[in-house]
Scaffold this active site. Structure first.
Site, mmCIF file in Angstrom:
data_model
loop_
_atom_site.group_PDB
_atom_site.id
_atom_site.type_symbol
_atom_site.label_atom_id
_atom_site.label_comp_id
_atom_site.label_asym_id
_atom_site.label_seq_id
_atom_site.Cartn_x
_atom_site.Cartn_y
_atom_site.Cartn_z
ATOM 1 N N HIS A 35 -59.236 108.003 -53.390
ATOM 2 C CA HIS A 35 -60.255 107.046 -53.020
ATOM 3 C C HIS A 35 -61.198 107.313 -51.968
ATOM 4 O O HIS A 35 -62.311 107.191 -51.973
ATOM 5 C CB HIS A 35 -59.955 105.565 -52.839
ATOM 6 C CG HIS A 35 -59.385 104.845 -54.037
ATOM 7 N ND1 HIS A 35 -60.108 104.589 -55.332
ATOM 8 C CD2 HIS A 35 -58.159 104.336 -54.274
ATOM 9 C CE1 HIS A 35 -59.463 103.978 -56.305
ATOM 10 N NE2 HIS A 35 -58.193 103.830 -55.624
ATOM 11 N N HIS A 65 -52.642 108.076 -53.403
ATOM 12 C CA HIS A 65 -53.658 107.372 -54.407
ATOM 13 C C HIS A 65 -54.744 106.853 -53.629
ATOM 14 O O HIS A 65 -55.957 107.017 -53.906
ATOM 15 C CB HIS A 65 -53.015 106.279 -55.150
ATOM 16 C CG HIS A 65 -53.916 105.429 -56.013
ATOM 17 N ND1 HIS A 65 -53.773 105.381 -57.329
ATOM 18 C CD2 HIS A 65 -54.619 104.189 -55.528
ATOM 19 C CE1 HIS A 65 -54.663 104.332 -57.536
ATOM 20 N NE2 HIS A 65 -55.237 103.743 -56.642
ATOM 21 N N GLU A 66 -54.572 106.319 -52.415
ATOM 22 C CA GLU A 66 -55.825 105.787 -51.474
ATOM 23 C C GLU A 66 -56.506 106.929 -50.866
ATOM 24 O O GLU A 66 -57.627 106.778 -50.602
ATOM 25 C CB GLU A 66 -54.944 104.861 -50.272
ATOM 26 C CG GLU A 66 -54.323 103.680 -50.983
ATOM 27 C CD GLU A 66 -55.106 102.933 -51.844
ATOM 28 O OE1 GLU A 66 -56.334 102.813 -51.734
ATOM 29 O OE2 GLU A 66 -54.316 102.168 -52.801
#
Length: 163
Positions: free
Chosen positions: A71, A67-68
């Site tokens: 980003h 998820h990170e």
């Protein structure tokens, strides 16, 4: 797992799932409480909550890292890196990252209520952590008067209810 092992894991996941290297720092941050991790826009570093590894295992940590990294890679590419952006949602589903992380620590435990307010007319019950003056409030259901009870020792605090 140490910060160096975490750095190696993040670099491997970045190359495997995104085909791009991770050139910044990944570290654990014990001050994170309600989030699994965060991507720092200014430094491009990734911070992760170590409680997720301790309570839910490495699989949960890997999904948070994915998820990170979504980003991270989208921000560096100049594409939509925010949760609401379509680019982010598509990339997250492609790599199999988690949209939300599981709860950890106290956030997953039920609240310990010490007081209860009961309506004298309809019997509606409201549980509270903090004490309050029932004379200043009314029931949300029937607008009746409220009575305060203490749940800790089972005594009735009707004297404080304005009787």
């Amino acid at each position: 797992m140490t910060d160096q092992e975490l750095q190696t894991l993040v670099e491997e996941i970045s190359l495997t799932f995104f085909g791009k290297p991770f050139r910044h720092h990944a570290r654990f941050n014990r001050r994170l409480r309600t989030t699994g991790g965060r991507y720092l826009l200014a430094s491009h570093d990734i911070e992760l909550n170590p409680l997720h590894l301790a309570e839910h295992g490495e699989a949960e940590l890997i999904s948070i890292i994915k998820h990170e990294l979504c980003h991270y890679h989208l921000h560096l590419a100049g594409q939509g890196y925010r949760h609401a952006d379509r680019d982010f949602q598509i990339l997250l589903s492609e790599v199999g990252g988690s949209r939300y992380c599981k709860r950890v620590g106290k956030a997953g435990k039920p609240a310990d209520y010490k007081y209860e307010l009961r309506c004298r007319e309809c019997g509606m019950s409201y549980k509270r952590r903090r004490k309050m003056n029932p004379a200043r409030y009314v029931c949300g259901r029937c607008r009746g008067r409220l009575q305060l009870f203490s749940l800790g020792d089972g005594t009735n605090s009707a004297a404080q209810s304005g009787k």
